[in-house]
Motif scaffolding. Sequence first.
Motif, PDB file in Angstrom:
ATOM      1  N   GLY A 116       0.905  -1.268   0.035  1.00  0.00           N
ATOM      2  CA  GLY A 116      -0.115   0.111  -0.038  1.00  0.00           C
ATOM      3  C   GLY A 116       0.823   1.313  -0.221  1.00  0.00           C
ATOM      4  N   ALA A 117       2.158   1.232  -0.606  1.00  0.00           N
ATOM      5  CA  ALA A 117       3.011   2.256  -0.609  1.00  0.00           C
ATOM      6  C   ALA A 117       2.200   3.722  -1.075  1.00  0.00           C
ATOM      7  CB  ALA A 117       3.918   2.198  -1.665  1.00  0.00           C
ATOM      8  N   TYR A 118       1.330   3.562  -1.975  1.00  0.00           N
ATOM      9  CA  TYR A 118       0.515   4.696  -2.397  1.00  0.00           C
ATOM     10  C   TYR A 118      -0.783   4.657  -1.633  1.00  0.00           C
ATOM     11  CZ  TYR A 118      -3.270   6.480  -5.305  1.00  0.00           C
ATOM     12  OH  TYR A 118      -4.350   7.000  -5.669  1.00  0.00           O
ATOM     13  N   GLY A 119      -1.823   3.763  -1.959  1.00  0.00           N
ATOM     14  CA  GLY A 119      -2.861   3.689  -1.703  1.00  0.00           C
ATOM     15  C   GLY A 119      -3.388   3.314  -0.179  1.00  0.00           C
ATOM     16  N   GLY A 120      -2.120   2.877   0.501  1.00  0.00           N
ATOM     17  CA  GLY A 120      -2.348   2.443   2.002  1.00  0.00           C
ATOM     18  C   GLY A 120      -2.958   3.681   2.826  1.00  0.00           C
ATOM     19  N   ALA A 121      -2.743   4.780   2.255  1.00  0.00           N
ATOM     20  CA  ALA A 121      -3.216   6.031   3.163  1.00  0.00           C
ATOM     21  C   ALA A 121      -4.620   6.177   3.058  1.00  0.00           C
ATOM     22  CB  ALA A 121      -2.660   7.367   2.062  1.00  0.00           C
ATOM     23  N   THR A 122      -5.095   5.390   2.251  1.00  0.00           N
ATOM     24  CA  THR A 122      -6.894   5.155   2.290  1.00  0.00           C
ATOM     25  C   THR A 122      -7.375   5.122   3.627  1.00  0.00           C
ATOM     26  OG1 THR A 122      -6.617   4.685  -0.103  1.00  0.00           O
ATOM     27  CG2 THR A 122      -8.827   4.658   0.973  1.00  0.00           C
ATOM     28  N   LEU A 123      -6.534   4.085   4.381  1.00  0.00           N
ATOM     29  CA  LEU A 123      -6.865   3.688   5.657  1.00  0.00           C
ATOM     30  C   LEU A 123      -7.328   4.884   6.577  1.00  0.00           C
ATOM     31  CD1 LEU A 123      -3.806   1.045   6.507  1.00  0.00           C
ATOM     32  CD2 LEU A 123      -6.496   0.555   5.873  1.00  0.00           C
ATOM     33  N   ALA A 124      -6.599   5.913   6.283  1.00  0.00           N
ATOM     34  CA  ALA A 124      -6.900   7.150   7.424  1.00  0.00           C
ATOM     35  C   ALA A 124      -8.230   7.621   7.294  1.00  0.00           C
ATOM     36  CB  ALA A 124      -5.857   8.216   6.819  1.00  0.00           C
TER      37      ALA A 124
END
Length: 451
Positions: free
Chosen positions: A257-265
């Motif tokens: 999730g290097a890029y999209g893992g931020a969606t967790l926030a």
Amino acid sequence: MTAPDPTIWGDETPTVEQLLNWVRDRVVSPSDPKTTARSVSELRDAAGRTITPEGIGGAEAMRIFTDILAPATRAQDDPLNLAYIPAAPTRAAVAFDAVTSAANIFGGYWETGAGAIFAENEALAWLISLLQWPASAEGVFVSGGTAGNLSALHAARFAASEMRGGRPAGGWKLALTQDAHASNVSAAHVLDVDVVFVPEDERSHMRGPALREVLTQHPEVFAVVASAGSTNIGAIDNLDEIADVCAEFDVWLHVDGAYGGATLASPKYRSLLSGVERANSFIVDPHKWLFAPYDSCALLYRDASVARQAHSQRAAYLDLVDHEAPNPADLAIHLSRRVRGLPFWFSLATHGTQRYARAVESAIETAKEVAQRIDQTDYLDLLVAPELSILIFQRKGWSDEQYHAWSKKTAVDGVILCVPTKYRGETVLRLAFVNPATRADDVMRALETLR
Ligand SMILES: *Cc1c(COP(=O)(O)O)cnc(C)c1O
């Protein structure tokens, strides 16, 4: 404050003041979108000789940096830098990066960096809670997604080797899709394992049935890499289906999730990553979409004990190190490390998690709005609507040369940074949104130059 140490190569206080002033200005000023790379020979001519027997002095070295070197770098945080995956660090994070540097903490071992590592772990604990992993999960900040993926996959292979009694006769294999980030294939090369590609569905996602087929045919697979937001189009693999299959075959699931893992926030969009709760390891780059400066990747393990066994360095000169302590050095391929999670921690502590949620959501919403408006023009074709915050489109009737010339000119003019990429064999344009300061109106005005 203690007096400056006169024994460390002279009193450079005037230069230190000058550098701190530069830092102060840089943190609060917008960056210049017109700055751009120059060739080695141009830079050599402009900078002259900087390494000399007597030294050129701090003031002159700083002049060369501010006048010549810094302008030959790209503004990653400009709101109209929408190429590759740009960056959008908060002022708090950038300023604290300077603090982190000045503190010069050895972040490899708890005994040398405890206070700083404690703070890094607070930020990691927030990510662990968003992943809905057990609180016993652990992690470490490494330089980037490439280092994070490699470290996770080394731990995964170590675990498989323990579990299955060593290397299979034909060697280990790593399962991923063609759309997985190149760093995972590179990790496979470093680890000297083969890659098996899982066929994607028509929207570039890994799905359970295709993975089941691959794992049935290739019992040597030690790990599956699933993308939580592919770099080229932001596609999220079907993590729920993949987690089911990995459980069925008892194979390590690593979620990139290097890029999209931020969606967790974002509570609003968290469900897009449903299934990540069952991953064995996960990465996200705060330097991409979690508003921290370079370089920073959060690498997390559901159960870090196996990672500790895989990574811990043992030697006579490290005998005094307490390997029972939560040492960051024991969780990845590194020993000395700066406490690079601190700028992220400071920004998160300063602004709070709700602000992070809003900032992530704003990039997704801007991407969706721009996609809709591109779709309404008569000169552009939207090819891939954003699943997260990346979209792909074409200028009707353009050749490769036209794309490249346009991209180069608008970059040099500081209008927009938007570079061509390939999608299904065709040259296309791609926009990646992470910066909450990016406005759809400004993007559409810049895209007028494509008319
Ligand atoms: C950017 C990216 C990487 C590589 O991360 P670096 O920090 O550039 O090393 C890996 N995976 C994905 C999905 C990425 O977007």
